[in-house]
Design a protein around this motif. Structure first.
Motif, PDB file in Angstrom:
ATOM      1  N   ARG A  70     167.764  54.104  44.669  1.00  0.00           N
ATOM      2  CA  ARG A  70     168.253  54.655  45.936  1.00  0.00           C
ATOM      3  C   ARG A  70     167.737  53.853  47.120  1.00  0.00           C
ATOM      4  O   ARG A  70     166.754  53.126  47.018  1.00  0.00           O
ATOM      5  CB  ARG A  70     167.884  56.124  46.080  1.00  0.00           C
ATOM      6  N   VAL A  71     168.402  54.045  48.238  1.00  0.00           N
ATOM      7  CA  VAL A  71     168.019  53.452  49.513  1.00  0.00           C
ATOM      8  C   VAL A  71     167.822  54.592  50.495  1.00  0.00           C
ATOM      9  O   VAL A  71     168.685  55.457  50.615  1.00  0.00           O
ATOM     10  CB  VAL A  71     169.114  52.502  50.041  1.00  0.00           C
ATOM     11  N   GLU A  72     166.679  54.605  51.174  1.00  0.00           N
ATOM     12  CA  GLU A  72     166.436  55.609  52.204  1.00  0.00           C
ATOM     13  C   GLU A  72     166.304  54.911  53.546  1.00  0.00           C
ATOM     14  O   GLU A  72     165.514  53.980  53.694  1.00  0.00           O
ATOM     15  CB  GLU A  72     165.146  56.394  51.929  1.00  0.00           C
ATOM     16  N   GLU A  73     167.079  55.376  54.487  1.00  0.00           N
ATOM     17  CA  GLU A  73     167.041  54.844  55.845  1.00  0.00           C
ATOM     18  C   GLU A  73     166.489  55.931  56.750  1.00  0.00           C
ATOM     19  O   GLU A  73     167.061  57.008  56.847  1.00  0.00           O
ATOM     20  CB  GLU A  73     168.456  54.458  56.253  1.00  0.00           C
ATOM     21  N   ARG A  74     165.374  55.673  57.388  1.00  0.00           N
ATOM     22  CA  ARG A  74     164.785  56.659  58.300  1.00  0.00           C
ATOM     23  C   ARG A  74     165.181  56.308  59.721  1.00  0.00           C
ATOM     24  O   ARG A  74     164.962  55.192  60.187  1.00  0.00           O
ATOM     25  CB  ARG A  74     163.274  56.663  58.142  1.00  0.00           C
ATOM     26  N   LEU A  75     165.779  57.289  60.396  1.00  0.00           N
ATOM     27  CA  LEU A  75     166.281  57.086  61.754  1.00  0.00           C
ATOM     28  C   LEU A  75     165.365  57.724  62.776  1.00  0.00           C
ATOM     29  O   LEU A  75     164.740  58.752  62.516  1.00  0.00           O
ATOM     30  CB  LEU A  75     167.687  57.666  61.885  1.00  0.00           C
ATOM     31  N   HIS A  76     165.326  57.137  63.946  1.00  0.00           N
ATOM     32  CA  HIS A  76     164.531  57.638  65.055  1.00  0.00           C
ATOM     33  C   HIS A  76     165.472  57.952  66.208  1.00  0.00           C
ATOM     34  O   HIS A  76     166.297  57.123  66.575  1.00  0.00           O
ATOM     35  CB  HIS A  76     163.501  56.582  65.465  1.00  0.00           C
ATOM     36  N   GLN A  77     165.359  59.145  66.749  1.00  0.00           N
ATOM     37  CA  GLN A  77     166.209  59.581  67.863  1.00  0.00           C
ATOM     38  C   GLN A  77     165.451  59.382  69.174  1.00  0.00           C
ATOM     39  O   GLN A  77     164.347  59.875  69.334  1.00  0.00           O
ATOM     40  CB  GLN A  77     166.575  61.061  67.699  1.00  0.00           C
ATOM     41  N   SER A  86     162.725  52.714  59.729  1.00  0.00           N
ATOM     42  CA  SER A  86     162.285  52.002  58.531  1.00  0.00           C
ATOM     43  C   SER A  86     163.311  52.197  57.421  1.00  0.00           C
ATOM     44  O   SER A  86     164.132  53.112  57.476  1.00  0.00           O
ATOM     45  CB  SER A  86     160.912  52.496  58.066  1.00  0.00           C
ATOM     46  N   VAL A  87     163.247  51.325  56.432  1.00  0.00           N
ATOM     47  CA  VAL A  87     164.090  51.448  55.249  1.00  0.00           C
ATOM     48  C   VAL A  87     163.203  51.319  54.012  1.00  0.00           C
ATOM     49  O   VAL A  87     162.201  50.609  54.035  1.00  0.00           O
ATOM     50  CB  VAL A  87     165.223  50.389  55.198  1.00  0.00           C
ATOM     51  N   THR A 123     170.694  57.281  51.422  1.00  0.00           N
ATOM     52  CA  THR A 123     170.344  58.472  52.183  1.00  0.00           C
ATOM     53  C   THR A 123     169.861  58.065  53.565  1.00  0.00           C
ATOM     54  O   THR A 123     169.044  57.146  53.700  1.00  0.00           O
ATOM     55  CB  THR A 123     169.216  59.246  51.473  1.00  0.00           C
ATOM     56  N   ARG A 124     170.358  58.776  54.585  1.00  0.00           N
ATOM     57  CA  ARG A 124     169.878  58.587  55.950  1.00  0.00           C
ATOM     58  C   ARG A 124     169.063  59.820  56.322  1.00  0.00           C
ATOM     59  O   ARG A 124     169.549  60.948  56.225  1.00  0.00           O
ATOM     60  CB  ARG A 124     171.044  58.422  56.913  1.00  0.00           C
ATOM     61  N   ILE A 125     167.824  59.619  56.769  1.00  0.00           N
ATOM     62  CA  ILE A 125     166.931  60.716  57.124  1.00  0.00           C
ATOM     63  C   ILE A 125     166.650  60.656  58.614  1.00  0.00           C
ATOM     64  O   ILE A 125     166.125  59.657  59.111  1.00  0.00           O
ATOM     65  CB  ILE A 125     165.613  60.616  56.327  1.00  0.00           C
ATOM     66  N   GLN A 126     167.004  61.709  59.318  1.00  0.00           N
ATOM     67  CA  GLN A 126     166.781  61.787  60.758  1.00  0.00           C
ATOM     68  C   GLN A 126     165.395  62.339  61.037  1.00  0.00           C
ATOM     69  O   GLN A 126     165.029  63.398  60.542  1.00  0.00           O
ATOM     70  CB  GLN A 126     167.831  62.690  61.403  1.00  0.00           C
ATOM     71  N   SER A 127     164.575  61.625  61.805  1.00  0.00           N
ATOM     72  CA  SER A 127     163.243  62.113  62.181  1.00  0.00           C
ATOM     73  C   SER A 127     163.381  63.261  63.165  1.00  0.00           C
ATOM     74  O   SER A 127     164.261  63.244  64.007  1.00  0.00           O
ATOM     75  CB  SER A 127     162.429  60.987  62.837  1.00  0.00           C
ATOM     76  N   PRO A 128     162.492  64.243  63.062  1.00  0.00           N
ATOM     77  CA  PRO A 128     162.574  65.395  63.973  1.00  0.00           C
ATOM     78  C   PRO A 128     162.180  65.012  65.400  1.00  0.00           C
ATOM     79  O   PRO A 128     161.560  64.095  65.687  1.00  0.00           O
ATOM     80  CB  PRO A 128     161.581  66.392  63.401  1.00  0.00           C
TER      81      PRO A 128
END
Length: 128
Positions: A70-77, A86-87, A123-128
């Motif tokens: 899997r690939v996880e992409e962490r997003l920053h708002q 980060s990935v 998967t894209r993960i949005q930071s809180p």
């Protein structure tokens, strides 16, 4: 490069020839090793595989696209816009490659597409 320059500087300022050349050679050797290890940091992909050589290593790892789990992409708002923080790339053998910057972000979308095409999860993960 700084260590190599320091080696020449040491040879010039120390008045005892044997001591100056021994110290210069030791500093130059450390500088050459540092240059060799820094040149080895790279990653690239082809249509069949992804190759990665981490910093301070002379050995690279090559993964075919079906070895990716899997690939996880962490997003920053920030200010209403999302950016990649980060990935992380997870493999079936349990190893993980994680990047928080660098040129990998330029190739990340095509890399993630290839992983998905080979059956991996993106998967894209949005930071809180």
């Amino acid at each position: 490069m700084v260590l190599l320059a320091a080696a020449l500087f040491i040879a010039a300022i120390i008045e005892q020839p044997l001591k100056s050349w021994l110290l210069s050679c030791a500093v130059a050797a450390i500088g050459l090793v540092a240059i060799a290890l820094s040149i080895g940091d790279y990653y690239y992909m082809t249509s069949e595989r992804f190759t990665y050589n981490p910093p301070l290593s002379l050995v690279s790892s090559t993964y075919t696209w079906d070895e990716f789990e899997r690939v996880e992409e962490r997003l920053h708002q920030q200010d209403g816009a999302s950016s990649i923080e980060s990935v992380a790339y997870y493999f079936h053998d349990g190893s993980v490659l994680e990047f928080s910057g660098g040129r990998i972000f330029e190739m990340h979308s095509s890399l993630a597409r290839r992983v998905e095409t080979a059956g991996g999860i993106y998967t894209r993960i949005q930071s809180p």
